[in-house]
Design an enzyme around this catalytic site. Structure first.
Site, short mmCIF file in Angstrom:
data_model
loop_
_atom_site.label_atom_id
_atom_site.label_comp_id
_atom_site.label_asym_id
_atom_site.label_seq_id
_atom_site.Cartn_x
_atom_site.Cartn_y
_atom_site.Cartn_z
N PHE A 151 -8.03 11.00 5.09
CA PHE A 151 -7.32 9.80 5.50
C PHE A 151 -5.95 9.87 4.80
O PHE A 151 -5.35 10.93 4.79
CB PHE A 151 -8.21 8.57 5.27
N TYR A 158 -0.26 16.24 16.46
CA TYR A 158 -0.76 16.65 15.15
C TYR A 158 -2.30 16.57 15.11
O TYR A 158 -2.98 17.54 14.78
CB TYR A 158 -0.14 15.76 14.06
N1 UFG Z 1 5.18 3.21 7.47
C1 UFG Z 1 6.12 2.20 7.48
N2 UFG Z 1 7.36 2.49 6.98
C2 UFG Z 1 7.70 3.70 6.45
C3 UFG Z 1 6.72 4.72 6.44
C4 UFG Z 1 5.47 4.44 6.97
O1 UFG Z 1 5.88 1.10 7.96
O2 UFG Z 1 8.85 3.89 6.04
C5 UFG Z 1 3.84 2.91 8.00
C6 UFG Z 1 3.43 3.83 9.13
O3 UFG Z 1 3.90 3.36 10.36
C7 UFG Z 1 1.90 3.79 8.99
C8 UFG Z 1 1.68 3.63 7.49
O4 UFG Z 1 2.91 3.15 6.96
O5 UFG Z 1 1.40 2.66 9.66
C9 UFG Z 1 1.34 4.94 6.81
O6 UFG Z 1 2.30 5.90 7.21
P1 UFG Z 1 2.43 7.33 6.54
O7 UFG Z 1 3.59 8.00 7.20
O8 UFG Z 1 2.45 7.19 5.07
O9 UFG Z 1 1.07 8.04 6.91
P2 UFG Z 1 0.37 8.23 8.35
O10 UFG Z 1 -0.75 7.24 8.43
O11 UFG Z 1 1.33 8.25 9.45
O12 UFG Z 1 -0.16 9.71 8.26
C10 UFG Z 1 -0.87 10.22 7.15
C11 UFG Z 1 -0.64 11.72 7.12
C12 UFG Z 1 -1.23 12.36 8.32
C13 UFG Z 1 -2.66 11.93 8.52
C14 UFG Z 1 -2.81 10.45 8.48
C15 UFG Z 1 -4.27 10.12 8.52
O13 UFG Z 1 0.75 12.01 7.05
O14 UFG Z 1 -1.17 13.74 8.15
O15 UFG Z 1 -2.24 9.95 7.30
O16 UFG Z 1 -4.50 8.75 8.37
F1 UFG Z 1 -3.08 12.34 9.73
#
Ligand code: UFG
Length: 322
Positions: free
Chosen positions: A167, A139
């Site tokens: 972010f 991604y």
């Molecule tokens: N997480 C959990 N449990 C869950 C869901 C998420 O522990 O059920 C954790 C993830 O592992 C991560 C954090 O919560 O550490 C945030 O996860 P998200 O899925 O909410 O978001 P991401 O950080 O993975 O990704 C988001 C966007 C991306 C972007 C990124 C940039 O979806 O498109 O932020 O920081 F690239």
């Protein structure tokens, strides 16, 4: 007229709600993840696919487009690791088609939704735009590829662009009409709130052995409304020729761990969560926190809403769609 590609999606629809108050807007969206009823009714809605040049032609030949804002992409880190083809096709190849048609119609102003995932595992605590970009998932890679394409197009074809590296977007509109609605939902804040509404049995924390104070991943959460305001400022900077090309981070500059987000959700809702610790999720860096100083200095934008306000707005929305 401003073309908003992906304007029926979570972030795009919040931008349209704001932009429509000052510009005529046409939204192009294939509704693969977006919702037509999230598009402000004053905008022209065109159902079509970026990967289909005849859909693009239909829009550009009909409307006098002066700038394009491009939100249409697949954006799930975990999914991109297991299905990279989808990410390179939809995020890179389809964007090239959009750029080709833009140039054909001499449309040279472009706002691109990029991501903190372009940085990979940062070498610094607070990430500035000149920090190393080395994505650790397809991604982030797909977004960085487009950023590099834009730089070459600016030189060769005089394209003018602003890249906005988001972010963690979260929260919902004050109007109560639009909020975060993915299917399936994978994002942390909606998952916690759905659990607190009784729609999920528990919350899984993906890893508590990261190198962070409480062992869980730290992210910089930013309200979608703040994101929308940043897009308007970026658009103006192109239209008034303040910027030819620019890259800005969009964040609060403050990080919260997964556990802290859960605690804040409990505080805002007054409910207790059932939390289990699960395996790490592939592609997750331990810590992603933005410096948003560059855009503050250049365009006077800064995030106005902190985590509690983000969660309160999301909570209001989730209760309304229960
Ligand atoms: N997480 C959990 N449990 C869950 C869901 C998420 O522990 O059920 C954790 C993830 O592992 C991560 C954090 O919560 O550490 C945030 O996860 P998200 O899925 O909410 O978001 P991401 O950080 O993975 O990704 C988001 C966007 C991306 C972007 C990124 C940039 O979806 O498109 O932020 O920081 F690239």
């Amino acid at each position: 007229m401003i073309l908003v590609v992906g304007g029926a999606g979570y972030i795009g629809s919040h931008l349209v709600e704001k932009l429509i108050k000052r510009n005529e807007v046409v939204v192009l969206d294939n509704l693969s993840t977006g919702h037509e009823d999230a598009v402000d009714p004053s905008a022209v809605f065109f159902k079509g696919d970026l990967g289909n040049e005849s859909d693009l032609e239909a829009v550009f030949s009909k409307y006098p487009i002066k700038a394009v804002m491009h939100f249409a992409a697949n954006s799930l880190v975990g999914e991109s690791v297991v299905d990279p083809l989808k990410y390179y096709e939809n995020n890179v190849a389809s964007t090239l088609k959009l750029l080709r048609v833009m140039l054909k119609y001499n449309v040279k102003n472009f706002i691109f939704s990029s991501t903190a995932a372009t940085y990979g595992i940062p070498e610094v605590e607070i990430i500035g735009e000149d920090s190393r970009t080395q994505p650790i998932n397809p991604y982030g890679q797909s977004k960085l590829m487009v950023e590099n394409i834009l730089a070459d197009f600016a030189v060769a074809y005089d394209l003018r662009y602003v890249v906005l590296r988001y972010f963690n977007a979260a929260g919902a509109s004050e109007s109560g009409k639009i909020g975060e609605m993915h299917d399936p939902e994978t994002h942390l804040i909606p998952i916690i709130l759905q659990h607190l509404l009784g729609q999920r049995e528990q919350i899984s924390v993906f890893g508590d052995d990261y190198d962070t104070p409480d062992g869980t991943c730290i992210r910089d959460y930013i309200h979608v409304k703040d994101l929308a305001n940043a897009h308007i400022a970026a658009l103006d900077s192109l239209l008034n020729e303040q910027n030819k090309t620019a890259i800005y981070n969009l964040g609060n500059g403050q990080g919260y761990s997964v556990k802290e987000v859960i605690d804040t959700c409990e505080k805002v809702t007054g409910k207790k969560a059932n939390v289990v610790i699960a395996e790490r999720r592939a592609g997750d860096p331990a810590r992603l926190v933005a410096s948003a100083e560059k855009i503050r200095q250049a365009l006077g934008w800064k995030a106005e809403r902190k985590l509690e306000e983000i969660i309160s707005s999301a909570w209001k929305w989730h209760q309304s769609v229960k």
